[in-house]
Design a protein around this motif. Structure first.
Motif, PDB file in Angstrom:
ATOM      1  N   GLY A 135      39.323  41.547  34.779  1.00 20.40           N
ATOM      2  CA  GLY A 135      38.787  40.673  35.809  1.00 20.40           C
ATOM      3  C   GLY A 135      39.885  39.993  36.597  1.00 20.40           C
ATOM      4  N   ALA A 136      40.898  39.488  35.895  1.00 21.76           N
ATOM      5  CA  ALA A 136      41.999  38.811  36.571  1.00 21.76           C
ATOM      6  C   ALA A 136      42.797  39.766  37.453  1.00 21.76           C
ATOM      7  CB  ALA A 136      42.922  38.169  35.542  1.00 21.76           C
ATOM      8  N   ALA A 137      42.819  41.045  37.093  1.00 15.57           N
ATOM      9  CA  ALA A 137      43.574  42.030  37.871  1.00 15.57           C
ATOM     10  C   ALA A 137      42.918  42.363  39.204  1.00 15.57           C
ATOM     11  CB  ALA A 137      43.733  43.311  37.050  1.00 15.57           C
ATOM     12  N   LEU A 138      41.695  41.920  39.407  1.00 11.38           N
ATOM     13  CA  LEU A 138      40.903  42.423  40.525  1.00 11.38           C
ATOM     14  C   LEU A 138      40.997  41.649  41.846  1.00 11.38           C
ATOM     15  CD1 LEU A 138      38.842  44.613  41.309  1.00 11.38           C
ATOM     16  CD2 LEU A 138      37.040  43.111  40.448  1.00 11.38           C
ATOM     17  N   PRO A 139      40.925  40.306  41.883  1.00 14.95           N
ATOM     18  CA  PRO A 139      40.596  39.614  43.144  1.00 14.95           C
ATOM     19  C   PRO A 139      41.491  39.914  44.340  1.00 14.95           C
ATOM     20  CG  PRO A 139      40.253  38.144  41.308  1.00 14.95           C
ATOM     21  CD  PRO A 139      40.905  39.373  40.747  1.00 14.95           C
ATOM     22  N   LEU A 140      42.759  39.528  44.319  1.00  8.32           N
ATOM     23  CA  LEU A 140      43.579  39.673  45.530  1.00  8.32           C
ATOM     24  C   LEU A 140      43.844  41.129  45.853  1.00  8.32           C
ATOM     25  CD1 LEU A 140      46.505  37.438  46.637  1.00  8.32           C
ATOM     26  CD2 LEU A 140      46.726  39.907  46.799  1.00  8.32           C
ATOM     27  N   ALA A 141      44.261  41.905  44.863  1.00  6.06           N
ATOM     28  CA  ALA A 141      44.554  43.319  45.113  1.00  6.06           C
ATOM     29  C   ALA A 141      43.297  44.085  45.479  1.00  6.06           C
ATOM     30  CB  ALA A 141      45.219  43.942  43.892  1.00  6.06           C
ATOM     31  N   GLY A 142      42.192  43.788  44.790  1.00  8.74           N
ATOM     32  CA  GLY A 142      40.945  44.480  45.094  1.00  8.74           C
ATOM     33  C   GLY A 142      40.446  44.170  46.491  1.00  8.74           C
ATOM     34  N   LEU A 143      40.538  42.897  46.877  1.00 14.62           N
ATOM     35  CA  LEU A 143      40.125  42.500  48.225  1.00 14.62           C
ATOM     36  C   LEU A 143      40.982  43.185  49.282  1.00 14.62           C
ATOM     37  CD1 LEU A 143      38.560  40.685  50.221  1.00 14.62           C
ATOM     38  CD2 LEU A 143      40.209  38.861  49.703  1.00 14.62           C
ATOM     39  N   THR A 144      42.298  43.176  49.084  1.00 15.03           N
ATOM     40  CA  THR A 144      43.215  43.802  50.043  1.00 15.03           C
ATOM     41  C   THR A 144      42.953  45.301  50.144  1.00 15.03           C
ATOM     42  OG1 THR A 144      44.891  42.126  49.548  1.00 15.03           O
ATOM     43  CG2 THR A 144      45.643  44.134  50.634  1.00 15.03           C
ATOM     44  N   ALA A 145      42.775  45.959  48.996  1.00 15.62           N
ATOM     45  CA  ALA A 145      42.546  47.404  48.996  1.00 15.62           C
ATOM     46  C   ALA A 145      41.219  47.754  49.653  1.00 15.62           C
ATOM     47  CB  ALA A 145      42.578  47.933  47.559  1.00 15.62           C
TER      48      ALA A 145
END
Length: 334
Positions: A135-145
């Protein structure tokens, strides 16, 4: 609460005891279980970011549980597993962020802490299949991707998508998302180990940018040029991307880690009818659409390595070395 604090530029993060925050009206207090690092944290540490204010608790990505709410927030939020939206203040125009846009973690307290207070509307339910680290790995990188691929890139099922610099958090999640959305994905890296991992993860071609003919090799390996290219490096390879892009293709840039190209082959750009597009982070709608994709497809963002909070400085050094394949996560429970 414990928090990893950057006290001075170019120094290591240090773990300090700070006062527990309290939620005001409209806010919620989250007990964070995991956080993740981003290159933004490193840029701030190196003094390469605008309007730096220190000391600061860095970190833009966090996953945890709501333990208390302020006035005006529904009490049923207490006990829910949530992700912290890594930015706010985008503005009314979905095409580009406004002047009030802000990323979490300097000047506001970031997620490298055991607790954080946020407005309740900056918290989104965490997909049930994810661990705290995922879950922690997701927000910023996931949003950008997601914004690079979908909102700005206009990804179409079946097309060939090239993602450069595989191994970094955004690039690794972009491969995951693009494949889930039905694209053929090719990648580049300077690391043979990362190229091999990308192939294991489903890349149809993976080539080293150290090869002077890497662009030609990549197109030959896939059998067609990429119609969508997602790039974070810039530099001298930008014209290679222009050269190998399919006619009518799109190149989306979300960074320039190598720097700017000395010159752009403008004639090839306009003769090939190429679109060059910029992107950074994303809107709240982008974020929620990204979370929906992860939940629907039961996607798990790649986690490189998990460090305890006491070893946050060591985690930063791993990111600076570029050794990771996926996101570097901080465990806030140990």
């Amino acid at each position: 609460m414990r928090a990893a604090v950057l006290e001075k530029s170019k120094e290591d993060l240090v773990v300090r005891e700070l006062p527990d925050p309290e939620p005001a009206e409209g806010q919620a207090l989250v007990r964070l279980h995991a956080a993740a690092l981003n290159h933004r944290d490193s840029f701030i540490r190196e003094g390469l970011y605008a309007r730096i204010k220190l000391p600061a608790v860095l970190g833009s990505d966090g996953a945890g549980e709501v333990i208390k709410v302020g006035a005006g927030v529904h009490p049923e939020l207490v006990g829910q597993r949530v992700l912290v939206v890594p930015c706010h203040g985008w503005g009314k125009d979905p095409r580009a962020q406004g002047k009030d846009f802000l990323i979490l973690g300097m000047p506001e307290q970031g997620t490298l802490a055991e607790k954080i207070v946020q407005p309740a509307d900056r918290l989104v339910g965490m997909p049930a299949h994810l661990s705290w680290a995922e879950g922690a790995a997701l927000p910023l990188a996931g949003l950008t991707a997601y914004r690079a691929l979908v909102s700005r890139g206009g990804l179409v099922k079946g097309e060939h998508v090239l993602i450069t610099g595989i191994g970094g958090g955004v690039a690794s999640i972009a491969q995951l998302f693009a494949q889930a959305l039905g694209a053929q994905v090719s990648v580049t890296s300077g690391s043979e180990e990362k190229l091999a991992r990308a192939r294991q993860n489903g890349a149809v071609a993976a080539v080293s940018y150290k090869d002077p003919d890497w662009g030609k090799r990549l197109v030959e390996a896939v059998g067609r040029p990429p119609s969508l290219i997602i790039d974070s490096t810039g530099g001298a390879q930008t014209n290679t991307l222009v050269n190998i892009a399919a006619a009518g293709g799109r190149i989306v840039f979300y960074g320039a880690t190598v720097g700017l190209p000395d010159q752009l082959d403008l004639r090839r750009i306009f003769f090939k009818q190429l679109d060059l597009r910029g992107t950074t982070m994303g809107t709240d709608d982008d974020f929620r659409a990204m979370i929906d994709l992860v939940a629907r497809e039961r996607l798990k963002p790649p986690v490189d390595k998990v460090f305890p909070l006491a070893h946050a400085a060591e985690a930063m050094k791993r990111m600076d070395q570029g050794a990771q394949m996926g996101k570097i996560v901080i465990d806030l429970d140990v």
